[in-house]
Design an enzyme around this catalytic site. Structure first.
Site, PDB file in Angstrom:
ATOM      1  N   LYS A 133      -4.586  -0.702 -13.795  1.00 53.25           N
ATOM      2  CA  LYS A 133      -5.843  -0.260 -13.177  1.00 53.25           C
ATOM      3  C   LYS A 133      -6.985  -0.969 -13.874  1.00 53.25           C
ATOM      4  CE  LYS A 133      -7.072   2.502  -9.894  1.00 53.25           C
ATOM      5  NZ  LYS A 133      -6.275   3.028  -8.764  1.00 53.25           N
TER       6      LYS A 133
ATOM      7  N   GLN B 168      -0.713   5.550 -11.828  1.00 53.10           N
ATOM      8  CA  GLN B 168      -0.242   4.411 -11.043  1.00 53.10           C
ATOM      9  C   GLN B 168       1.197   4.026 -11.411  1.00 53.10           C
ATOM     10  OE1 GLN B 168      -3.133   2.984  -9.163  1.00 53.10           O
ATOM     11  NE2 GLN B 168      -1.529   2.268  -7.796  1.00 53.10           N
TER      12      GLN B 168
ATOM     13  N   ASP C  26     -10.325   0.009  -5.044  1.00 55.48           N
ATOM     14  CA  ASP C  26     -10.359   1.451  -5.288  1.00 55.48           C
ATOM     15  C   ASP C  26     -11.804   1.832  -4.943  1.00 55.48           C
ATOM     16  OD1 ASP C  26      -8.432   3.574  -6.798  1.00 55.48           O
ATOM     17  OD2 ASP C  26     -10.503   4.043  -7.290  1.00 55.48           O
TER      18      ASP C  26
HETATM   19  N1  GLU Z   1      -6.398   1.989  -5.637  1.00 58.11           N
HETATM   20  C1  GLU Z   1      -5.266   2.326  -4.827  1.00 58.11           C
HETATM   21  C2  GLU Z   1      -4.394   3.328  -5.541  1.00 58.11           C
HETATM   22  O1  GLU Z   1      -4.915   4.202  -6.204  1.00 58.11           O
HETATM   23  C3  GLU Z   1      -4.531   1.107  -4.320  1.00 58.11           C
HETATM   24  C4  GLU Z   1      -3.970   0.222  -5.377  1.00 58.11           C
HETATM   25  C5  GLU Z   1      -3.329  -1.048  -4.841  1.00 58.11           C
HETATM   26  O2  GLU Z   1      -3.228  -1.218  -3.638  1.00 58.11           O
HETATM   27  O3  GLU Z   1      -2.896  -1.830  -5.697  1.00 58.11           O
HETATM   28  O4  GLU Z   1      -3.201   3.356  -5.475  1.00 58.11           O
END
Ligand code: GLU
Length: 450
Positions: A126, A111, A166
């Site tokens: 996360k 991320q 997620d």
């Molecule tokens: N879970 C999604 C990702 O892997 C979205 C995360 C978000 O929108 O903050 O990027």
């Protein structure tokens, strides 16, 4: 390999041998960075890499919740605030039985670079829980989310850490989480979560954004080869939110998604998920909570269900693994190459094992694009949701979609340029790692060592 780089990877390997997914992503990202580290010897003195692989903060918390029969259950909640150098921590929450620190940290690490690539001010984070949403009633989900937020609310905020969805966390869960946050804080700070319902601050296009963004990225790759998406066949995996978005956009642009998968196997639809009814049915399948892709084959004649198998090896133009981590192993990679697939576009976070990824990148005539670039449209649109919330404005679907497309084009171009700058040729994987890394590295170097 550069000695500092190698030492950092070895340290992570020995320290986190019990978190293989985290080790895997650290190896994948860091091994792309050799030319950058060689060019910046000052990084070693500031132990930039050693700091980057260590979360700024990570915590667990108890989440006790009551089932409908009155019995009490206890799960572990997690939040990893991995890197806040370029903005508030940002990243989803995953509710799945197999969640443990190795999964949260691999997702958090990915991320950081993904969020950096968007060019927007969002750090990497996360979270999640080992709670298994399968078969839970709506009331159970609500109580779990409320309990989860009771533990988490003091540690997040619109300028601190902004969770989202997620796997296992969609608009319904975000609604319950937000309701509890609002109740506890007594303020309407809707910028604390993204992926909200439209009625209380969600953004247009956010549900579609990850899939749409992936297709916009794909269009850039095809353009580079002098091709167009029209009439292309695509193998997808999964049938959740991301795959739905890909099917919807591919259908609009005249391409066909011909495979979907689930824990029970995969389906092949030679006509493609290319009618409105079929695209909408994916939402029904998800909402049913049955987690079975066979339902699609049962519903639409002319499609075939292959129990217990994966769609890798089906003859298509493009593979888009969009289900989950480590879905594609070496044996599948070989089948993909044998089937004459020309484009391998990762969509799920880390869907390919490192050896399979290397194998595919080394295949002649195969173009590989990495998930942290391809799926960044989701979190980018989350950042657009945060902007709308802080401005107390609502943008139209056209406006959000236009910005999403621009962001995806920029991510693609930045990746191409970063690889070229370091003499790596047309390498979208290394380019994304380098471009994502550079921005975070600059910010960390500027802010002093901590
Ligand atoms: N879970 C999604 C990702 O892997 C979205 C995360 C978000 O929108 O903050 O990027």
């Amino acid at each position: 390999m550069n000695a500092y780089l190698e030492r950092t990877i070895e340290n992570v390997k020995s320290k986190y041998a019990n978190e293989p997914e985290f080790v895997q992503t650290v190896e994948e990202v860091l091994s792309s960075l050799e030319p950058v580290i060689e060019k910046h010897p000052e990084y070693e003195n500031a132990d930039l890499l050693g700091r980057m692989v260590e979360p700024e903060r990570m915590f667990t918390f108890r989440v006790a919740w009551m089932a409908d029969d009155g019995s009490w259950h206890t799960n572990t909640g997690y939040r990893c605030q991995f890197n806040g150098a370029i903005g508030p921590y940002k990243g989803g929450l995953r509710f799945q039985k197999n969640v443990y620190p190795g999964i949260i940290k691999f997702l958090g690490f990915e991320q950081i670079f993904k969020n950096s690539l968007t060019g927007l001010p969002i750090g990497g984070g996360k979270g999640g829980s080992d709670f298994d949403p399968a078969g839970k009633s709506d009331a159970e989900i609500m109580r779990f989310c409320q309990s989860y937020m009771q533990a988490l609310y003091r540690y997040i905020g619109p300028d601190v850490d902004v969770p989202a969805g997620d796997m296992g966390v969609g608009a319904r869960e975000i609604g319950y989480l937000f309701g509890e946050y609002r109740r506890l804080k007594g303020t309407f700070e809707n910028g604390v979560l993204t992926g909200k319902g439209f009625s209380y601050g969600g953004s247009r296009i956010r549900p579609e954004a990850t899939g749409y963004g992936a297709v916009y990225y794909l269009e850039n790759v095809l353009k580079h080869e002098g091709e167009s998406i029209k009439d292309k066949t695509i193998a997808c995996a999964g049938f959740g939110n991301v795959t739905w978005g890909i099917c919807k956009k591919a259908f609009q642009l005249g391409a066909k998604v011909v495979t979907l998968s689930g824990p029970d196997g995969y389906v092949y639809d030679p006509e493609g998920v290319a009618t409105e009814e079929k695209v909408n049915y994916l939402l029904e399948m998800r909402d049913s909570g049955r987690n079975r892709v066979q339902d699609y084959a049962d519903k639409f004649p002319g499609t075939t269900f292959y129990p217990g198998e994966k769609p890798w090896g089906v003859k298509v133009d493009i593979c888009m693994p969009s289900a989950m981590q480590n879905d594609v192993h070496m044996e599948h990679a070989k089948k993909i190459a044998e089937a004459g697939v020309k484009y391998y576009i990762e969509v799920a976070n880390m869907p390919t094992t490192n050896d399979a990824l290397k194998y595919l990148m080394d295949c002649d005539n195969m173009i590989v694009a990495p998930s942290k670039a391809v799926n960044a449209g989701g979190v980018a649109t989350s950042a657009l949701e945060m902007s709308q919330n802080s401005e107390r404005l609502v943008w139209s679907a056209e406006e959000v979609d236009k910005q999403l497309k621009q962001i995806m084009d920029t991510i693609y171009n930045m990746s191409v340029e970063a690889a070229e700058e370091y003499g790596l040729g047309y390498n979208l994987v290394a380019g994304a790692n380098i471009a994502g890394f550079q921005r975070v590295a600059d910010a960390m170097m500027a802010q002093g060592v901590f």
